[in-house]
Scaffold this motif. Sequence first.
Motif, mmCIF file in Angstrom:
data_model
loop_
_atom_site.group_PDB
_atom_site.id
_atom_site.type_symbol
_atom_site.label_atom_id
_atom_site.label_comp_id
_atom_site.label_asym_id
_atom_site.label_seq_id
_atom_site.Cartn_x
_atom_site.Cartn_y
_atom_site.Cartn_z
ATOM 1 N N GLY A 201 5.472 7.602 -2.232
ATOM 2 C CA GLY A 201 5.097 6.617 -3.303
ATOM 3 C C GLY A 201 4.649 5.108 -3.082
ATOM 4 N N TYR A 202 4.142 4.984 -1.706
ATOM 5 C CA TYR A 202 3.635 3.891 -1.035
ATOM 6 C C TYR A 202 2.251 3.690 -1.051
ATOM 7 N N PHE A 203 1.481 4.710 -1.713
ATOM 8 C CA PHE A 203 -0.035 4.806 -1.664
ATOM 9 C C PHE A 203 -0.543 4.534 -3.037
ATOM 10 N N TYR A 204 -0.671 3.356 -3.523
ATOM 11 C CA TYR A 204 -1.072 2.753 -4.759
ATOM 12 C C TYR A 204 -2.193 1.662 -4.590
ATOM 13 N N ASP A 205 -2.958 1.416 -5.540
ATOM 14 C CA ASP A 205 -3.843 0.278 -5.853
ATOM 15 C C ASP A 205 -2.966 -1.196 -5.432
ATOM 16 N N ARG B 248 -9.580 8.198 -5.142
ATOM 17 C CA ARG B 248 -8.938 7.754 -6.124
ATOM 18 C C ARG B 248 -9.256 6.493 -6.690
ATOM 19 N N LYS B 249 -10.054 5.737 -5.878
ATOM 20 C CA LYS B 249 -10.587 4.480 -6.321
ATOM 21 C C LYS B 249 -9.469 3.346 -6.151
ATOM 22 N N ILE B 250 -8.651 3.327 -4.981
ATOM 23 C CA ILE B 250 -7.543 2.423 -5.202
ATOM 24 C C ILE B 250 -7.922 1.628 -3.749
ATOM 25 N N GLU C 39 -15.146 -3.983 5.616
ATOM 26 C CA GLU C 39 -16.376 -4.103 5.128
ATOM 27 C C GLU C 39 -17.169 -3.147 4.204
ATOM 28 N N GLU C 40 -16.539 -2.114 3.946
ATOM 29 C CA GLU C 40 -16.832 -0.989 2.783
ATOM 30 C C GLU C 40 -16.213 -1.611 1.561
ATOM 31 N N GLY C 41 -15.286 -2.517 1.502
ATOM 32 C CA GLY C 41 -14.585 -2.955 0.351
ATOM 33 C C GLY C 41 -13.182 -2.198 0.180
ATOM 34 N N LEU C 42 -12.616 -1.666 0.910
ATOM 35 C CA LEU C 42 -11.730 -0.699 0.651
ATOM 36 C C LEU C 42 -10.134 -1.821 1.093
ATOM 37 N N ILE C 43 -10.470 -2.690 2.236
ATOM 38 C CA ILE C 43 -9.217 -3.560 2.386
ATOM 39 C C ILE C 43 -9.593 -4.900 2.295
ATOM 40 N N ASP C 44 -8.908 -5.601 1.274
ATOM 41 C CA ASP C 44 -9.233 -6.947 0.928
ATOM 42 C C ASP C 44 -9.157 -7.935 2.104
ATOM 43 N N ARG C 45 -7.928 -7.869 2.923
ATOM 44 C CA ARG C 45 -7.615 -8.857 3.708
ATOM 45 C C ARG C 45 -7.303 -8.255 5.098
ATOM 46 N N ALA D 100 5.304 -11.603 13.106
ATOM 47 C CA ALA D 100 6.626 -10.818 13.391
ATOM 48 C C ALA D 100 8.052 -11.261 13.696
ATOM 49 N N SER D 101 8.019 -12.689 13.747
ATOM 50 C CA SER D 101 8.975 -13.358 14.022
ATOM 51 C C SER D 101 10.270 -13.376 12.890
ATOM 52 N N PHE D 102 11.443 -12.882 13.416
ATOM 53 C CA PHE D 102 12.538 -12.742 12.413
ATOM 54 C C PHE D 102 12.969 -13.933 11.828
ATOM 55 N N LEU D 103 12.692 -15.138 12.543
ATOM 56 C CA LEU D 103 13.344 -16.482 12.108
ATOM 57 C C LEU D 103 12.692 -16.945 11.056
ATOM 58 N N SER D 104 11.397 -16.202 10.364
ATOM 59 C CA SER D 104 10.897 -16.736 9.259
ATOM 60 C C SER D 104 10.422 -15.377 8.564
ATOM 61 N N ALA D 105 10.099 -15.515 7.108
ATOM 62 C CA ALA D 105 9.578 -14.615 6.617
ATOM 63 C C ALA D 105 8.032 -14.372 7.153
ATOM 64 N N ALA D 106 7.920 -13.247 7.801
ATOM 65 C CA ALA D 106 6.721 -12.734 8.777
ATOM 66 C C ALA D 106 5.822 -11.784 7.830
ATOM 67 N N ALA D 107 4.658 -11.648 8.388
ATOM 68 C CA ALA D 107 3.801 -10.578 7.854
ATOM 69 C C ALA D 107 4.117 -9.249 7.661
ATOM 70 N N VAL D 108 5.151 -8.948 8.840
ATOM 71 C CA VAL D 108 5.789 -7.513 8.764
ATOM 72 C C VAL D 108 6.408 -7.237 7.698
ATOM 73 N N ASP D 109 7.066 -8.037 6.851
ATOM 74 C CA ASP D 109 8.085 -8.211 6.136
ATOM 75 C C ASP D 109 7.184 -7.544 4.573
ATOM 76 N N GLN D 110 6.021 -7.844 4.525
ATOM 77 C CA GLN D 110 5.312 -7.480 3.459
ATOM 78 C C GLN D 110 4.647 -6.069 3.555
ATOM 79 N N LEU D 111 5.021 -5.380 4.345
ATOM 80 C CA LEU D 111 4.015 -4.271 4.664
ATOM 81 C C LEU D 111 4.967 -2.863 3.782
ATOM 82 N N ASP D 112 3.990 -2.061 3.132
ATOM 83 C CA ASP D 112 4.425 -0.937 2.421
ATOM 84 C C ASP D 112 4.838 -0.020 3.483
#
Lengths: 98, 510
Positions: B266-270, B296-298, B316-322, B352-364
Amino acid sequence: MQLKKTAVAGTMESGDIMITIEPKDAGGVDLDLSSNVMQQYGRQIEAVIRETLSGLGIENAAVQAVDKGALDCTVRARVSAAAFRAAESSDYQWEVRK
Amino acid sequence: MDEKLLNQIPHIDEIAHRGVYNGVGPKHTDTFLERYSRENKVLPSLEDAIRATGLKDGMTISFHHHFRGGDHVVNQVVDKLAEMGFKNLTLAASSLAAVHAPLIDHIKNGVITHIETSGLRGELAEQVSRGLMDCPIVFRSHGGRAAAIRSGELHIDVAFLGAPSCDPYGNANGYSREEGGTIACGSMGYARTDAEYADKVVILTNRLVGYPNAPWAIPEDNVDYIVYMEDIGDPKGIMSGATRYTKNPKELLIAQTAANVIDAAGYFYDGFSMQMGSGGASLATARFLRDMMLERKIRCRFALGGITGQIAAMHEEGLIDRILDVQSFDLDAARSLKLNRFHHQISATYYASFLSAAAVDQLDFVILSALEIDTDFNVNVLTGSDGVIRGAIGGHPDTAAGASLSVVVAPLTRGRIPCVIDKVNTIVTPGSVVDVVVTDQGVAVNPRRPEVAKKLRKAGIHVYTIQELKDKAEALVGKPDPIRYKDRVVGVVMYRNNTIIDVIRQIDED
């Protein structure tokens, strides 16, 4: 089985073992084993080699084994092939293994 | 303004100030161009820069590993420090590679007495595993290191940071937008944290460019001195052209299964987010995900971490926004960082620092490789099957902990060595943050995640217990005898919050 000459079986490829068998008159089986998985499997590889030789009735031989991570079935096959070549025999005992 | 008037200001003792204004010195009137060649941070030699930093015996020096196997900075700097007579230094690198074997001599002669790193390879790793160093090496994850630097547990006195471009005031980057070539390493994410927190920062560059060197990885206010050096790294060792897709059928099978697992769980969604390792199987997983995205055009909202050309191409082909890029793994990734405005360079702290909210915490999800996985789902990526150090923690525990679904991929056996075993030689990532194990011969789900197991079964994926996978491996290759170790500890392994999760002992070859 009577060994008549030095013979080789196997390769130095990954997953294989190269066995060289030399005839010897007495003194049992001298085994010179090197392996890239010596610590984890050296003991088992040696046991399989000795077991295979004694199964073929070979009591005296100088065996050099260079192992590159072969499974037990490969070790048995290479030791048998080298032994038959060293004995100049083609009297293979085919059997179904499970 | 008169001094006496100070008394008339109510609450003056509560207002921070530096006394009364008493004029300024002469204001400069020369042109930017004139100043620029006269007043800057460039020193004539590395030796001058080392002296200027005030480095002393016993202090801590740091390096980044963005030049990977092509790094020429660490060896040149430590050679110079040895020549200048320094002793008893701590070397804190974001990671070390086989190219750093010359450090062995500097450890033997007492120049370097302690090392902190994410990983170790080659002859230096071999010798450390055989007891080269008195003080154990400290291994930290990328996030753990960033946290330790910020908290002061790892205090850096002087950072020596190689940079493929830098202007005379210290704006440094991993590539150059100027005419004329330089080497390129892409993102300098790990170096950013060092630059921010080290007491003194020396940039070593092979390409001085005009001010301001924008965009930059490291801003000039973080930089004290700059040294021009003809050779800071070998482009061939820094990165290869494009990371190739694997043709290994085992890896392709693992990759296809991993993609199916992510979808079924369930972690593959638009709008999903992801991180891929650079191993063969995880790179191949990106390819299968790409096909599913097109079908699936996501789209993926962001891809994180070490970035490869595959991820850049999907951007570059528009599949990943950032793209959030802490380390560029190949030239295609480095090129994309230079050209694409939404391919963004981030620091180790942000990553990835645990001392602050890091980008890893936003990973599906994250796809991670492993040398060994045990029946408690603990993962080892640091010591080989012979007990010798030959790897790096990297962001493994950081991303496994941060991602909602951590997927560890590995072949069931490598040659005769089983990868799923009773007990890993070294715990790097604890089983409590590992969710799914995907091998070429079956999938196992951590019992902590029964809902994931249920979803996989519903999607037709056979779920084994981890014990069953271990038994399958043993049936194939036999049960390995344990590695023999001596009592002496040669390495200390930190979890991402810098608690000690395991130790590495000297191997016993007697």
